[in-house]
Design an enzyme around this catalytic site. Structure first.
Site, PDB file in Angstrom:
ATOM      1  N   ASP A  78       0.861  -1.181   0.000  1.00 34.52           N
ATOM      2  CA  ASP A  78       0.000   0.000   0.000  1.00 34.52           C
ATOM      3  C   ASP A  78       0.897   1.231   0.000  1.00 34.52           C
ATOM      4  O   ASP A  78       2.041   1.185   0.488  1.00 34.52           O
ATOM      5  CB  ASP A  78      -0.903   0.002   1.234  1.00 34.52           C
ATOM      6  CG  ASP A  78      -1.877   1.179   1.229  1.00 34.52           C
ATOM      7  OD1 ASP A  78      -2.540   1.397   0.190  1.00 34.52           O
ATOM      8  OD2 ASP A  78      -1.971   1.887   2.255  1.00 34.52           O
ATOM      9  N   GLU A  81       0.853   5.654   0.646  1.00 30.91           N
ATOM     10  CA  GLU A  81       0.196   6.910   0.996  1.00 30.91           C
ATOM     11  C   GLU A  81       0.876   8.000   0.186  1.00 30.91           C
ATOM     12  O   GLU A  81       2.096   7.924  -0.083  1.00 30.91           O
ATOM     13  CB  GLU A  81       0.294   7.197   2.492  1.00 30.91           C
ATOM     14  CG  GLU A  81      -0.355   6.145   3.384  1.00 30.91           C
ATOM     15  CD  GLU A  81      -1.849   5.977   3.171  1.00 30.91           C
ATOM     16  OE1 GLU A  81      -2.494   6.929   2.669  1.00 30.91           O
ATOM     17  OE2 GLU A  81      -2.377   4.904   3.497  1.00 30.91           O
ATOM     18  N   GLU A 111      -5.786  18.338   2.299  1.00 23.15           N
ATOM     19  CA  GLU A 111      -6.706  17.214   2.046  1.00 23.15           C
ATOM     20  C   GLU A 111      -6.003  15.876   2.261  1.00 23.15           C
ATOM     21  O   GLU A 111      -6.583  14.937   2.819  1.00 23.15           O
ATOM     22  CB  GLU A 111      -7.255  17.286   0.617  1.00 23.15           C
ATOM     23  CG  GLU A 111      -8.070  18.524   0.313  1.00 23.15           C
ATOM     24  CD  GLU A 111      -7.216  19.718  -0.097  1.00 23.15           C
ATOM     25  OE1 GLU A 111      -5.955  19.605  -0.052  1.00 23.15           O
ATOM     26  OE2 GLU A 111      -7.789  20.760  -0.447  1.00 23.15           O
ATOM     27  N   HIS A 160      -5.421   6.428   7.700  1.00 22.62           N
ATOM     28  CA  HIS A 160      -4.782   5.533   6.739  1.00 22.62           C
ATOM     29  C   HIS A 160      -3.292   5.472   7.053  1.00 22.62           C
ATOM     30  O   HIS A 160      -2.649   6.498   7.280  1.00 22.62           O
ATOM     31  CB  HIS A 160      -4.971   6.056   5.304  1.00 22.62           C
ATOM     32  CG  HIS A 160      -6.353   5.881   4.787  1.00 22.62           C
ATOM     33  ND1 HIS A 160      -6.669   5.020   3.755  1.00 22.62           N
ATOM     34  CD2 HIS A 160      -7.516   6.461   5.148  1.00 22.62           C
ATOM     35  CE1 HIS A 160      -7.963   5.089   3.523  1.00 22.62           C
ATOM     36  NE2 HIS A 160      -8.496   5.963   4.348  1.00 22.62           N
ATOM     37  N   ASP A 211      -2.540  -0.815   6.886  1.00 26.49           N
ATOM     38  CA  ASP A 211      -3.467  -1.154   5.804  1.00 26.49           C
ATOM     39  C   ASP A 211      -3.015  -2.402   5.063  1.00 26.49           C
ATOM     40  O   ASP A 211      -3.834  -3.220   4.619  1.00 26.49           O
ATOM     41  CB  ASP A 211      -3.589   0.018   4.817  1.00 26.49           C
ATOM     42  CG  ASP A 211      -4.436   1.156   5.368  1.00 26.49           C
ATOM     43  OD1 ASP A 211      -4.912   1.032   6.517  1.00 26.49           O
ATOM     44  OD2 ASP A 211      -4.617   2.159   4.658  1.00 26.49           O
TER      45      ASP A 211
END
Length: 236
Positions: free
Chosen positions: A7, A9, A52, A151, A156
């Site tokens: 995963d 980010e 964001e 997250h 994750d």
């Protein structure tokens, strides 16, 4: 069978417009079981973190300042994922897009889409119309995700590995725990053949059919007539 669940980010959702990776987490599976080997890095994206994106993963400029740049961790990442290992991610095209954007910047060959296993596509196929986010799938399969406040690539990844195993039918360790020989170690071993004693064959056992059973069989065969296939090769 080796697979990598991973995963990322990022600073946003558009790698072609300058968004960068800020975290990579990955774990190794062999025969669908975690081996304990993992890869995890926070990465300096060399650009400010948009509000964001910070709201999603909580990785801000102060935290990431001084972390290694992608070019500095790329060799270890490439070694960890290998050259042909299947790569499993949720919405895998997103993660592949970001990895390949980073690879372009440093002149590395891109990931081949044929290595991709997308658990989001698997979930949509298996549960059409249902919620198929990672959180929704954890709830569906009874996987504890209570530690997932934000997250994070590594947490994750561990959750996704459990989801992946459920999507392919759940763990069946009894089918895969037995060690398999490597190809170079495989041998063809002939089954032992019992020695045939010299001399005349021993007398056969006496028949166990009763007279009534023999008569019933003969009556049945007589009804078959010429349709009894063995009559073509044996006398009547």
């Amino acid at each position: 069978m080796r697979e990598i669940v991973f995963d990322t980010e990022t600073t946003g959702v558009e790698p072609d417009k300058g968004d960068r990776i800020v975290e990579i987490g990955a774990i190794e599976l062999v025969n669908h079981l975690p081996t304990g080997r993992h890869f995890h890095e926070y990465i300096d994206p060399e650009r400010p973190m948009p509000a964001e994106a910070f709201a999603v993963h909580g990785l801000g400029d102060d935290f990431l300042r001084g972390k290694p740049k992608f070019a500095q961790i790329a060799a270890r990442w490439i070694e960890f994922i290998g050259s042909d290992t299947k790569l499993i991610a949720h919405n895998a095209r997103f993660d592949f897009g970001f990895i390949n954007a980073e690879f372009r910047r440093i002149g590395q060959p891109l990931l081949d889409d044929r290595r991709m296993i997308d658990t989001l596509a698997m979930a949509r196929s298996k549960f059409p119309g249902a919620g198929n986010s990672l959180d929704a799938l954890c709830r569906r399969f009874g996987i504890d995700n209570s530690n997932r406040d934000l997250h994070g690539a590594l947490i994750d990844t561990h959750l996704l590995a459990e989801v992946y195993l459920e999507l392919i039918g759940g763990r069946q360790p009894d089918l895969i725990l037995a060690p398999q020989p490597q190809k170079s170690e495989q041998r063809t071993i002939a089954a032992p053949v019992a020695a045939v004693p010299a001399g005349p064959r021993p007398a056969p056992l006496a028949p166990r059919l009763t007279e009534s059973e023999s008569a019933a069989h003969a009556e049945f065969v007589a009804k078959l007539g010429e349709s009894a296939i063995w009559r073509r090769w044996m006398p009547g």
